[in-house]
Design a protein around this motif. Structure first.
Motif, PDB file in Angstrom:
ATOM      1  N   ASP A 291       0.822  -1.208   0.000  1.00 39.26           N
ATOM      2  CA  ASP A 291       0.000   0.000   0.000  1.00 39.26           C
ATOM      3  C   ASP A 291       0.859   1.262   0.000  1.00 39.26           C
ATOM      4  O   ASP A 291       2.081   1.222   0.140  1.00 39.26           O
ATOM      5  N   ASP A 292       0.187   2.414  -0.144  1.00 36.63           N
ATOM      6  CA  ASP A 292       0.896   3.694  -0.232  1.00 36.63           C
ATOM      7  C   ASP A 292       1.687   3.985   1.035  1.00 36.63           C
ATOM      8  O   ASP A 292       2.803   4.523   0.971  1.00 36.63           O
ATOM      9  N   ASP A 293       1.126   3.660   2.194  1.00 39.17           N
ATOM     10  CA  ASP A 293       1.821   3.935   3.451  1.00 39.17           C
ATOM     11  C   ASP A 293       3.146   3.174   3.516  1.00 39.17           C
ATOM     12  O   ASP A 293       4.153   3.702   4.009  1.00 39.17           O
ATOM     13  N   ALA A 294       3.153   1.934   3.036  1.00 39.04           N
ATOM     14  CA  ALA A 294       4.383   1.147   3.048  1.00 39.04           C
ATOM     15  C   ALA A 294       5.445   1.787   2.151  1.00 39.04           C
ATOM     16  O   ALA A 294       6.628   1.844   2.509  1.00 39.04           O
ATOM     17  N   HIS A 296       5.663   4.982   1.366  1.00 41.55           N
ATOM     18  CA  HIS A 296       6.120   6.200   2.048  1.00 41.55           C
ATOM     19  C   HIS A 296       7.137   5.855   3.140  1.00 41.55           C
ATOM     20  O   HIS A 296       8.150   6.549   3.296  1.00 41.55           O
ATOM     21  N   ARG A 297       6.874   4.796   3.898  1.00 41.01           N
ATOM     22  CA  ARG A 297       7.794   4.414   4.973  1.00 41.01           C
ATOM     23  C   ARG A 297       9.150   3.993   4.409  1.00 41.01           C
ATOM     24  O   ARG A 297      10.203   4.367   4.939  1.00 41.01           O
TER      25      ARG A 297
END
Length: 410
Positions: A291-294, A296-297
């Motif tokens: 996902d996008d959060d992954a 970004h991290r």
């Protein structure tokens, strides 16, 4: 538009604000020292390195190879021709600069290269650290001292972006568009043949004057030659993190999430079409769960790692631990990548190689300490910490080199 950080603005002035949208990985940017000075910036870069500093590095500072070398017509000269022997304690050293022979080779047309000065020269160490923080990419610095009427290297491309800062003298630069767009380390310009320019007209054909700054994306062909004047310039290599690097970081965790990707390859023999199909399906399933959060991290972790940990001032650090008072100012150590987790019974200051555990009620104080440019035990009263507890916390963070002294005691 992204506002540029102080080191990037130091190089390019107001034009630095356009670098992200208009030039990064796309096209060169040239800013003259006079333009920067007209905006109120510094024209000279002698505070980073000067001709006097070069003589000091090759003389009293006694750099050792590979931190210096000589190149002529693109060919490295044998080290034995410009190094000398000496004794340090009971150790025999054979790789110190022989300044007399270096001077003779330089007078005969050799370019002096000072390599990785971000590791040995404090002003460039500080500048590179700040530039890495501005860009989110690692930086390194080489210095090239070219005598009059000489060329260090023939037309070539680099596999990393560069910022060129002209320190002293003048140098004629000729720049052509890339043959390979954004080449990787596995695509050096030696693969392009003896004439990568191929008769094409240059995009930039100019002389850099002292204080001028030039940004070149990787892949752009360039060569530089002195005329009647010698030249000293800094080449700041920008070791960019690519999306391929982020993908590699993500793939490294794929096996933990899908048993199909943890299975071993079959015993030697041709893979069957079904096995290849199953692998592709498993890889696609995993990619669909990213996902996008992954993303970004993963990108943030790479960018945070671009700034190297700031050296610890050993004696000042020891003195600060032993004599810390409520008024002594401290600051976070640049490049530590410290973050907080928890906050119930305990809270951890997490570093790349260890965790430092505190009682959970200290989380507001720790958040303040890690976020503030400067702090002291007396200032922590604002977050509910009495001076004695504050001294204990700050002394612990000093011992762990999370904090550093921030100037003289007030």
């Amino acid at each position: 538009m992204v506002a540029a950080g102080p080191a990037l603005r130091r190089c390019f002035g107001a034009a630095a604000d356009r670098l992200a949208e208009e030039h990064w990985n796309a096209r060169p940017l040239l800013v003259r020292a006079a333009e920067r000075a007209a905006e109120g910036g510094r024209a000279s870069v002698h505070d980073l390195l000067s001709p006097v500093d070069v003589d000091e590095l090759l003389g009293p500072r006694a750099l050792r190879t590979p931190f210096f070398s000589l190149v002529q017509n693109g060919t490295p000269l044998p080290r034995s021709g410009y190094t000398r022997r000496a004794v340090a304690g009971n150790q025999q050293l054979a790789d110190l600069p022989d300044s007399e022979r270096i001077a003779a080779a330089h007078a005969a047309g050799a370019t002096i290269v000072l390599q990785a000065l971000h590791r040995t020269w404090p002003p460039l160490q500080t500048f590179c650290s700040q530039l890495a923080e501005d860009l989110g990419h690692q930086c390194q610095v080489n210095v090239y001292i070219t005598p009059p009427g000489a060329q260090g290297f023939k037309p070539h491309h680099d596999t990393h972006d560069v910022v060129v800062l002209q320190v002293d003298g003048r140098k004629h630069w000729t720049i052509h568009p890339p043959v390979v767009e954004l080449p990787s380390k596995s695509q050096p310009s030696t693969r392009l043949g003896p004439d990568p320019v191929g008769g094409r007209a240059p995009v930039i054909d100019t002389v850099l004057e002292p204080g001028d700054a030039l940004y070149l994306p990787r892949g752009w062909l360039h060569s530089a030659r002195t005329t009647e004047d010698r030249s000293i310039h800094l080449t700041v290599g920008l070791l960019a993190t690519t999306w391929a690097d982020v993908l590699g970081d993500a793939v490294a965790s794929a096996g933990a999430e899908d048993v199909a990707l943890r299975r071993a390859l079959p015993l030697p023999g041709a893979l069957s079409p079904e096995e290849v199909k199953e692998f592709r399906a498993a890889a696609q399933r995993w990619l669909d769960t990213l996902d996008d959060d992954a993303v970004h991290r993963l990108a943030a972790r790479r960018q945070a790692g671009a700034v190297p940990p700031e050296p610890v001032p050993v004696l000042a650090q020891d003195e600060a631990v032993r004599t810390l008072t409520a008024q002594r100012p401290l600051r976070p150590r640049r490049g530590t990548r410290a973050r907080l987790t928890g906050g119930g019974e305990t809270v951890d200051v997490v570093l790349p190689d260890r965790r430092i555990t505190f009682p959970g009620w200290l989380r507001p104080a720790l958040e303040h300490v890690l976020a503030a440019e400067r702090t002291s035990a007396s200032e922590l009263a604002a977050v509910g910490l009495d001076p004695d507890d504050a001294l204990v916390v700050l002394r612990r963070l000093l011992r762990e080199s999370v904090l550093l002294p921030a100037g003289e005691q007030v």
